[in-house]
Design an enzyme around this catalytic site. Structure first.
Site, PDB file in Angstrom:
ATOM      1  N   ILE A   1       0.662  -1.138  -0.027  1.00  0.00           N
ATOM      2  CA  ILE A   1      -0.050   0.032   0.075  1.00  0.00           C
ATOM      3  C   ILE A   1       1.047   1.119   0.204  1.00  0.00           C
ATOM      4  O   ILE A   1       0.226   2.335  -0.267  1.00  0.00           O
ATOM      5  CB  ILE A   1      -0.943   0.092   1.006  1.00  0.00           C
ATOM      6  CG1 ILE A   1      -0.279  -0.029   2.450  1.00  0.00           C
ATOM      7  CG2 ILE A   1      -1.936  -0.925   1.139  1.00  0.00           C
ATOM      8  CD1 ILE A   1      -1.234   0.189   3.626  1.00  0.00           C
TER       9      ILE A   1
ATOM     10  N   GLY B   1       7.871   3.659   0.872  1.00  0.00           N
ATOM     11  CA  GLY B   1       8.608   4.815   1.222  1.00  0.00           C
ATOM     12  C   GLY B   1      10.171   4.629   0.845  1.00  0.00           C
ATOM     13  O   GLY B   1      10.421   3.873   0.217  1.00  0.00           O
TER      14      GLY B   1
ATOM     15  N   GLU C   1      12.549   3.971   3.021  1.00  0.00           N
ATOM     16  CA  GLU C   1      13.017   3.064   3.764  1.00  0.00           C
ATOM     17  C   GLU C   1      12.247   1.725   4.012  1.00  0.00           C
ATOM     18  O   GLU C   1      12.827   0.661   4.321  1.00  0.00           O
ATOM     19  CB  GLU C   1      13.275   3.887   5.394  1.00  0.00           C
ATOM     20  CG  GLU C   1      14.218   3.003   6.310  1.00  0.00           C
ATOM     21  CD  GLU C   1      13.989   3.498   7.424  1.00  0.00           C
ATOM     22  OE1 GLU C   1      14.494   2.667   8.635  1.00  0.00           O
ATOM     23  OE2 GLU C   1      13.213   4.187   7.769  1.00  0.00           O
TER      24      GLU C   1
ATOM     25  N   LYS D   1       5.122  -3.760   8.239  1.00  0.00           N
ATOM     26  CA  LYS D   1       5.887  -2.723   7.807  1.00  0.00           C
ATOM     27  C   LYS D   1       7.228  -3.586   7.461  1.00  0.00           C
ATOM     28  O   LYS D   1       7.654  -4.014   8.792  1.00  0.00           O
ATOM     29  CB  LYS D   1       6.028  -1.803   8.830  1.00  0.00           C
ATOM     30  CG  LYS D   1       6.934  -0.672   8.331  1.00  0.00           C
ATOM     31  CD  LYS D   1       6.965   0.813   9.136  1.00  0.00           C
ATOM     32  CE  LYS D   1       7.669   1.607   8.847  1.00  0.00           C
ATOM     33  NZ  LYS D   1       7.541   3.185   9.660  1.00  0.00           N
TER      34      LYS D   1
ATOM     35  N   ASP E   1       7.815  12.656  12.652  1.00  0.00           N
ATOM     36  CA  ASP E   1       7.559  12.975  11.079  1.00  0.00           C
ATOM     37  C   ASP E   1       6.089  13.453  11.281  1.00  0.00           C
ATOM     38  O   ASP E   1       5.197  12.602  10.742  1.00  0.00           O
ATOM     39  CB  ASP E   1       7.650  12.178  10.289  1.00  0.00           C
ATOM     40  CG  ASP E   1       7.259  12.392   8.698  1.00  0.00           C
ATOM     41  OD1 ASP E   1       7.139  13.597   8.465  1.00  0.00           O
ATOM     42  OD2 ASP E   1       7.123  11.511   7.742  1.00  0.00           O
TER      43      ASP E   1
END
Lengths: 237, 349
Positions: free
Chosen positions: A15, A18, A20, A38, A139
């Site tokens: 989905i 990024g 990283e 993740k 962030d």
């Protein structure tokens, strides 16, 4: 069915990609428990020893922050399972929309601000609780704050919904006012860059932040300094 | 149009002549350089560097005109580095530029050194709109273009990456000829063991001073054997080469990581490396691996354009001159602090 037989692995759907990490939607333990995976893939360019060290460190640090926040009843996703050597974290799937999406939709309407003022209070309370626990998000944008909503419910009655802070990939533990002020500054920039009307909404966020966190005064004073300094770096997006 | 470019913001004095013809790639007529090399264990001091530039600038300008066959009357403008850089050497070169301007009756164009690097890199490699990693002895920046500015997405919070490498070369007493970083690179090729050094990335920014402090302490232990010999976790003796290798692997991984983050942020798959550290082949290789994983490509140049040179100043200056930009004599100053994003990039859409 014999007991040694294992269910086929659940399919996972990418989905978000990024810099990283890769973020997938999948399930955990049972096919009806949705989960977010993740994964920090190994980076070819890095020396294998350094790569393993960084992946492990970041995985553990993110999981620890989430667990610490959750144990203090701060709204974050629950951690289900961590495999730090593979760079994987399985966590609770938060269904709903990001605050950014909600604002985009609501502020386009006449008088839309009034529909989200309850939500702003909740954002302020959540961030206040996070900072009271000396956790800095790193962030804190409106994309990283979710409004929990049932699958397919759409954005209705969100004033009553729970607000959840997500993505602690750049998070740290810090007692410094500076770090907390930068968190607020990043959030402010996210608000003001969304919509002109959103500036007033951020004011509501700060008000409830102030009420929910004892150290808020010092951080807010620091925020003034950070704002002045913010011009030093011109960033877009 | 032809421009003469003068560069002297650090220990290199560069003179370049470039020709722009509409619809054609820029033509390099001359690109020469003379470097002030300090003895091993020492850096270059502003005073000595300025003296070097003053004593060489006339020779280099003469040689440049001679080898290119360009006549003074054909030159349209004199471009010089306005900043950023070391004060004293910048001043010497600015004075040389003013003198030539008055002597020949040519307009002056003050150029931002970083913009010079970026524009020259784009011209040579043909990279159209890349994320730029600018790494040198004085600068570490991740840059992307948007709305007529080169915007800084990430940068070093303390010392530049090249400064970290240069100072470590001094610690090990490595020669500064041709460049300390080059000699570290050669030693790193022979290193095998990775020692653990701090890794300091914060979002899109990074920091190098802590890493330098740790690797300096390790070097002191290695050279003296006190309080005990420096060993790897496997019990092997750590060598000087291992330290160079470990330092490079660590700081370059940080640079590639912040560059990747910027690429993900702006949605670009091109990356251009400029600046003296950009010559390093290991850095280019690592950046290439990252770019490949993202389905993109890396653009880099060799030492003629990576290391400070006059041609990049001539090129960027001529681009600005083409839009009508000139620096009046009374404003032809130089400055140590001149951020990349202060320049209005009128020559791009």
């Amino acid at each position: 069915m014999s007991s040694t037989e294992i269910d086929p692995p659940t399919p996972k759907f990418l989905i978000k990609q990024g810099a990283e990490a890769l973020v997938y939607r999948t399930t955990y333990l049972l096919p009806h428990i949705p989960a977010l995976l993740k994964h920090r893939p190994s980076k070819q360019y890095r020396h294998p020893t350094l790569d393993a060290r960084l992946t492990k460190h970041r995985c553990l640090s993110e999981s620890r922050l989430l667990i610490r926040a959750r144990s203090l009843r701060i709204p974050v996703p629950a951690v289900y399972f961590v495999d730090e050597s593979r760079g994987e974290i399985f966590m609770e799937w938060i269904s709903g929309s990001s605050v950014r999406e909600v604002l985009d939709e609501v502020l386009a309407q006449e008088g839309g601000e009034a529909m989200v003022d309850r939500m702003m209070v909740k954002v302020g309370v959540a961030v206040g609780a996070l900072h009271a626990a000396d956790i800095v998000h790193g962030d804190l944008t409106t994309s990283n704050i979710m409004v929990r909503n049932g699958e397919g419910e759409g954005i209705v009655g969100f004033g009553e919904k729970e607000v959840v802070l997500v993505d602690f990939g750049l998070g740290t533990v810090s007692t410094q006012d500076e770090d907390k002020a930068v968190d607020l500054y990043v959030l402010e920039r996210a608000f003001t860059s969304t919509h002109p009307k959103a500036e007033k909404l951020f004011h509501d966020v700060l008000k409830s932040y102030e009420q929910s966190y004892k150290g808020a005064n010092v951080v807010l004073r620091r925020l003034q300094d950070v704002r002045m300094r913010g011009r030093k770096r011109s960033m877009i997006g | 149009m032809i421009a003469l470019g003068l560069e002297g913001s650090a220990n290199k004095l560069g003179v370049g002549l470039i020709r722009h013809t509409p619809g054609k790639p820029a033509e390099i007529l001359s690109n020469i350089r003379h470097t002030f090399v300090s003895p091993p264990g020492e850096g270059f001091l502003p005073k000595d560097t300025a003296k070097h530039h003053r004593s060489w600038v006339v020779t280099l300008v003469k040689r440049s005109l001679k080898e290119s066959g360009v006549k003074v009357k054909d030159i349209d403008c004199i471009c010089y580095t306005k900043g950023p850089g070391m004060g004293a050497p910048l001043q010497s070169v600015a004075i040389a530029a003013r003198t030539l301007s008055l002597l020949w009756g040519k307009p002056l164009v003050g150029v931002n050194h970083c913009v010079g690097h970026i524009e020259m890199g784009r011209e040579i490699t043909g990279a159209n709109n890349p994320v730029v990693l600018y790494v040198s002895g004085g600068n570490t920046q991740v840059i992307a273009y948007a709305e007529q500015r080169y915007r800084i997405f990430g940068e070093a919070l303390d010392i530049a990456v090249g400064n970290c490498l240069d100072r470590f070369a001094r610690t090990l007493n490595i020669s500064n000829d041709p460049a300390p970083g080059y000699n570290i690179e050669q030693m790193a090729k022979k290193g095998e063991n990775l020692v653990e050094l701090p890794y300091a990335v914060k979002g899109m920014d990074c920091s190098f001073s802590g890493i330098l402090a740790v690797v300096d302490m390790m070097a002191a232990q290695l050279l003296s054997g006190n309080p005990k010999p420096l060993l790897t976790p496997e019990g092997e003796l750590v060598t000087r080469e291992d330290l160079c290798f470990s330092l490079q692997e660590t700081v370059f991984a940080m640079l590639v990581e912040i560059t990747e983050r910027a690429m993900a942020h702006v949605g670009s798959d091109q990356v251009l490396i400029v600046g003296g550290v950009g010559c390093n082949e290991r850095l280019q290789e690592m950046m290439g691996l990252m770019a490949r994983d993202r389905g993109g490509s890396v653009y880099a140049t060799d030492e003629r354009f990576c290391i400070d040179n006059g041609i990049m100043i001539a090129h960027a200056g001529l681009l600005a001159y083409g839009t009508g930009f000139v620096t009046p004599l009374e404003e032809s100053t130089c400055t140590q602090r001149f951020r990349t994003d202060e320049v209005l990039v009128k020559w791009r859409d």
